[in-house]
Scaffold this motif. Structure first.
Motif, PDB file in Angstrom:
ATOM      1  N   LEU A 435      -2.109  -7.255  -9.617  1.00 45.61           N
ATOM      2  CA  LEU A 435      -3.203  -7.461  -8.664  1.00 45.61           C
ATOM      3  C   LEU A 435      -3.451  -6.168  -7.912  1.00 45.61           C
ATOM      4  O   LEU A 435      -2.500  -5.531  -7.432  1.00 45.61           O
ATOM      5  CB  LEU A 435      -2.830  -8.561  -7.661  1.00 45.61           C
ATOM      6  CG  LEU A 435      -3.855  -8.870  -6.575  1.00 45.61           C
ATOM      7  CD1 LEU A 435      -5.138  -9.441  -7.180  1.00 45.61           C
ATOM      8  CD2 LEU A 435      -3.277  -9.862  -5.554  1.00 45.61           C
ATOM      9  N   ARG A 436      -4.724  -5.759  -7.845  1.00 45.58           N
ATOM     10  CA  ARG A 436      -5.075  -4.560  -7.082  1.00 45.58           C
ATOM     11  C   ARG A 436      -6.022  -4.935  -5.939  1.00 45.58           C
ATOM     12  O   ARG A 436      -7.239  -5.022  -6.136  1.00 45.58           O
ATOM     13  CB  ARG A 436      -5.721  -3.492  -7.975  1.00 45.58           C
ATOM     14  CG  ARG A 436      -6.172  -2.257  -7.185  1.00 45.58           C
ATOM     15  CD  ARG A 436      -6.687  -1.139  -8.076  1.00 45.58           C
ATOM     16  NE  ARG A 436      -5.620  -0.545  -8.863  1.00 45.58           N
ATOM     17  CZ  ARG A 436      -5.784   0.475  -9.702  1.00 45.58           C
ATOM     18  NH1 ARG A 436      -6.980   1.016  -9.848  1.00 45.58           N
ATOM     19  NH2 ARG A 436      -4.767   0.955 -10.385  1.00 45.58           N
ATOM     20  N   PRO A 437      -5.488  -5.171  -4.740  1.00 45.93           N
ATOM     21  CA  PRO A 437      -6.356  -5.340  -3.568  1.00 45.93           C
ATOM     22  C   PRO A 437      -6.864  -3.961  -3.124  1.00 45.93           C
ATOM     23  O   PRO A 437      -6.235  -2.937  -3.417  1.00 45.93           O
ATOM     24  CB  PRO A 437      -5.420  -5.929  -2.503  1.00 45.93           C
ATOM     25  CG  PRO A 437      -4.138  -6.222  -3.207  1.00 45.93           C
ATOM     26  CD  PRO A 437      -4.085  -5.355  -4.406  1.00 45.93           C
ATOM     27  N   PHE A 438      -7.958  -3.959  -2.386  1.00 46.90           N
ATOM     28  CA  PHE A 438      -8.536  -2.706  -1.883  1.00 46.90           C
ATOM     29  C   PHE A 438      -8.525  -2.743  -0.366  1.00 46.90           C
ATOM     30  O   PHE A 438      -8.950  -3.726   0.253  1.00 46.90           O
ATOM     31  CB  PHE A 438      -9.946  -2.512  -2.427  1.00 46.90           C
ATOM     32  CG  PHE A 438      -9.973  -2.334  -3.913  1.00 46.90           C
ATOM     33  CD1 PHE A 438      -9.878  -1.076  -4.484  1.00 46.90           C
ATOM     34  CD2 PHE A 438     -10.035  -3.437  -4.756  1.00 46.90           C
ATOM     35  CE1 PHE A 438      -9.858  -0.918  -5.864  1.00 46.90           C
ATOM     36  CE2 PHE A 438     -10.017  -3.293  -6.133  1.00 46.90           C
ATOM     37  CZ  PHE A 438      -9.930  -2.028  -6.685  1.00 46.90           C
ATOM     38  N   ILE A 439      -8.032  -1.656   0.228  1.00 46.78           N
ATOM     39  CA  ILE A 439      -7.903  -1.572   1.675  1.00 46.78           C
ATOM     40  C   ILE A 439      -8.753  -0.402   2.159  1.00 46.78           C
ATOM     41  O   ILE A 439      -8.663   0.702   1.612  1.00 46.78           O
ATOM     42  CB  ILE A 439      -6.426  -1.339   2.098  1.00 46.78           C
ATOM     43  CG1 ILE A 439      -5.513  -2.329   1.375  1.00 46.78           C
ATOM     44  CG2 ILE A 439      -6.266  -1.480   3.593  1.00 46.78           C
ATOM     45  CD1 ILE A 439      -4.744  -1.757   0.213  1.00 46.78           C
ATOM     46  N   LEU A 440      -9.586  -0.647   3.171  1.00 50.45           N
ATOM     47  CA  LEU A 440     -10.435   0.389   3.749  1.00 50.45           C
ATOM     48  C   LEU A 440      -9.900   0.768   5.119  1.00 50.45           C
ATOM     49  O   LEU A 440      -9.496  -0.105   5.898  1.00 50.45           O
ATOM     50  CB  LEU A 440     -11.884  -0.111   3.889  1.00 50.45           C
ATOM     51  CG  LEU A 440     -12.566  -0.637   2.628  1.00 50.45           C
ATOM     52  CD1 LEU A 440     -13.986  -1.109   2.968  1.00 50.45           C
ATOM     53  CD2 LEU A 440     -12.608   0.428   1.543  1.00 50.45           C
ATOM     54  N   GLN A 441      -9.919   2.053   5.438  1.00 45.48           N
ATOM     55  CA  GLN A 441      -9.551   2.483   6.780  1.00 45.48           C
ATOM     56  C   GLN A 441     -10.496   3.588   7.249  1.00 45.48           C
ATOM     57  O   GLN A 441     -10.557   4.666   6.665  1.00 45.48           O
ATOM     58  CB  GLN A 441      -8.114   2.997   6.858  1.00 45.48           C
ATOM     59  CG  GLN A 441      -7.734   3.371   8.293  1.00 45.48           C
ATOM     60  CD  GLN A 441      -6.269   3.671   8.499  1.00 45.48           C
ATOM     61  OE1 GLN A 441      -5.514   3.797   7.547  1.00 45.48           O
ATOM     62  NE2 GLN A 441      -5.861   3.803   9.750  1.00 45.48           N
ATOM     63  N   GLY A 442     -11.262   3.269   8.285  1.00 45.79           N
ATOM     64  CA  GLY A 442     -12.089   4.240   8.985  1.00 45.79           C
ATOM     65  C   GLY A 442     -11.852   3.973  10.459  1.00 45.79           C
ATOM     66  O   GLY A 442     -10.725   4.061  10.951  1.00 45.79           O
ATOM     67  N   GLU A 443     -12.919   3.598  11.166  1.00 46.25           N
ATOM     68  CA  GLU A 443     -12.740   3.212  12.567  1.00 46.25           C
ATOM     69  C   GLU A 443     -11.891   1.952  12.666  1.00 46.25           C
ATOM     70  O   GLU A 443     -11.174   1.736  13.627  1.00 46.25           O
ATOM     71  CB  GLU A 443     -14.109   2.990  13.205  1.00 46.25           C
ATOM     72  CG  GLU A 443     -14.059   2.733  14.699  1.00 46.25           C
ATOM     73  CD  GLU A 443     -15.448   2.636  15.311  1.00 46.25           C
ATOM     74  OE1 GLU A 443     -16.424   2.530  14.534  1.00 46.25           O
ATOM     75  OE2 GLU A 443     -15.553   2.690  16.546  1.00 46.25           O
TER      76      GLU A 443
END
Length: 482
Positions: A435-443
């Protein structure tokens, strides 16, 4: 003939839907019952409908190893993988924790390198890193986020516990297939969506755009965001087009951009030059800017690093983020989490041997038939040794490679990957998945509910990569039971 769950046997592996023959898990009970109510003809027709939709929608991927670079239709299985929302909440917390720590780690390496001076991360590993970019020393991207988009690969062991297998921090791909899988599954099993609480994934492009907008050097509601692609011969070109279209952003190649005398980035348009605020780049570091990296690169934009360093453009992922996308660094992530966050890791690593170290290397060389050996910076399943499936000659070949360049190899025990039911001709059989979840990090941070489930379509295979013959499934994170 319909699906006969009494004959479905996970053979001792953890299965996401069934605990054994005829025994569905609570979270998969309604789906298992619904599948059993369908005739063989109905299941076949739904699989065929999905395959026709894939062709109609032009969902493709490219396999470099076959030499032809010809696009293939995306391999898709109609039976979804199901995870409970309660279990997912724990996993999501672990993913957030991991990316926070990794971004602090990357920022530290391009700053004071406290983790090295404190003896937590070995200086010799940093010195041997192929992805450390001296050009990034001293730069501080917005919010300290170097890896704005992360795809972490997870597996379940025979108890059903999630482990992190690796972190993809350079140009992780696959999210477009996660989104398309959901569209396909809604087409073939729309009736199940009407009676269940499946967490949506469709807002990912909006989340991605908002994250990219948050790193724009110019405040505003509609920053000029572009997706920078190497072009049509890249294996992920479908995804580049898809994400640009979904975000309402321009898809550009290096020749479409120019850095002006004011060190700002401009896009060539029929109306003249138009300033660009944020670039979601899908080009590796070394090809990004011939002025800073490979002078022969025709893919990048001359002066781009200069513009980024002066804060005139946002780049995602930031150049240099790949220093943590190294399977040797992966072995240290639990220590990295404790060092920067003073927390215990929520998600465990798979036990890992670092071949640079004498004791680890000796153990690996003596146990190659039992281990999985991976090069530090390859992806897509290339360059791996799966010891139990390899011949003595291949073991000897890898032993020589390890002894010649020990910094470049790690080894792990072969985890008994979990399975899910998968359509095979006129019945279902268990197949291994990751399983490949995607994590975003900005503000702020965002994690996709679930992610891209990749499935090994060949019986007994644990290689799930599409480039190696794997397929995919939709992933359902379900609130309550259905």
């Amino acid at each position: 003939m319909t699906i006969d769950w009494e004959s479905y046997d996970p053979n001792g592996f953890y299965d996401d839907m069934m605990t054994g023959p005829g025994r569905p898990r609570d979270v998969g009970r309604v789906v298992a019952r619904h599948l059993a109510s369908l005739s063989t003809e109905e299941i076949r027709s739904r699989q065929e409908a999905a395959e026709a939709a894939i062709e109609e929608m032009g969902i493709t991927f490219t396999v470099y190893s076959e030499g032809s670079n010809i696009d293939r239709a995306w391999p898709f299985d109609i039976i979804p993988r199901i995870i409970s929302a309660r279990e997912w909440a724990h996993t999501e917390a672990g993913l957030r924790q991991r990316l926070r720590a990794l971004n602090l780690f990357i920022g530290d390496l391009y700053g004071d390198q406290k983790i090295v001076h404190d003896g937590v991360f070995p200086a010799e590993l940093l010195a041997g890193s192929k992805n450390f970019r001296p050009q990034c020393i001293g730069i501080r991207p917005p919010f300290g986020a170097w890896a704005n988009i992360c795809g972490s690969d997870l597996i379940r062991d025979h108890h059903g516990d999630f482990y992190v297998l690796e972190d993809n921090l350079r140009v992780p791909s696959g999210v477009s297939y996660m989104l398309e899988n959901r569209i396909l599954t809604k087409r073939v099993f729309g009736e199940l969506f009407a009676e269940s609480s499946i967490l949506p994934v469709a807002d990912y492009p909006n989340q991605l755009f908002d994250m990219l907008g948050s790193i724009s050097p110019r405040p505003g509601d509609f920053p000029e965001v572009v997706v920078l692609t190497p072009g049509i011969y890249n294996s992920a070109y479908f995804e580049h087009c898809f994400l640009a279209q979904q975000m309402g952003a321009e898809l550009v190649e290096g020749s479409d951009l120019v850095v002006g005398d004011d060190d700002c980035v401009y896009m060539r348009t029929i109306d003249g030059l138009q300033r660009v605020d944020v670039i979601y780049r899908r080009i590796d570091d070394l090809f990004l800017d011939p002025e800073a990296f490979n002078p022969d690169s025709a893919l990048g934009v001359r002066g781009l690093m200069r513009a980024w360093r002066k804060g005139n453009v946002g780049l995602a992922n930031a150049p240099g983020a790949g220093v943590a996308d190294d399977k040797v660094v992966y072995a240290f992530v639990p220590k990295i989490i404790k060092y920067y966050l003073a927390e215990e890791p929520i998600l465990p690593n798979v036990p890992t041997y670092v071949c640079l170290y004498d004791d680890d290397r000796q153990y690996v060389l003596e146990h190659l038939p039992e281990l999985v050996v991976k090069p530090a910076n390859e992806s897509g399943g290339y360059g791996m040794l799966i010891g139990p499936a390899a011949s003595a000659a291949v073991h000897a070949e890898f032993a020589a490679r390890i002894e010649a360049d020990p910094r470049n190899y790690i080894a792990q025990p072969l985890v008994k990957l979990s399975t899910v039911p998968t359509v095979v001709e006129d019945h279902v059989e268990p197949r291994h998945v990751d399983l490949r979840p995607f994590i975003l990090q900005g503000e702020r941070m965002y994690v996709t509910p679930g992610g891209l489930t990749r499935v090994a379509l060949r019986r007994g295979s644990t290689v799930v990569n599409s480039s190696q013959g794997g397929g995919s499934k939709d992933t359902w994170v379900i609130e309550g039971e259905i």
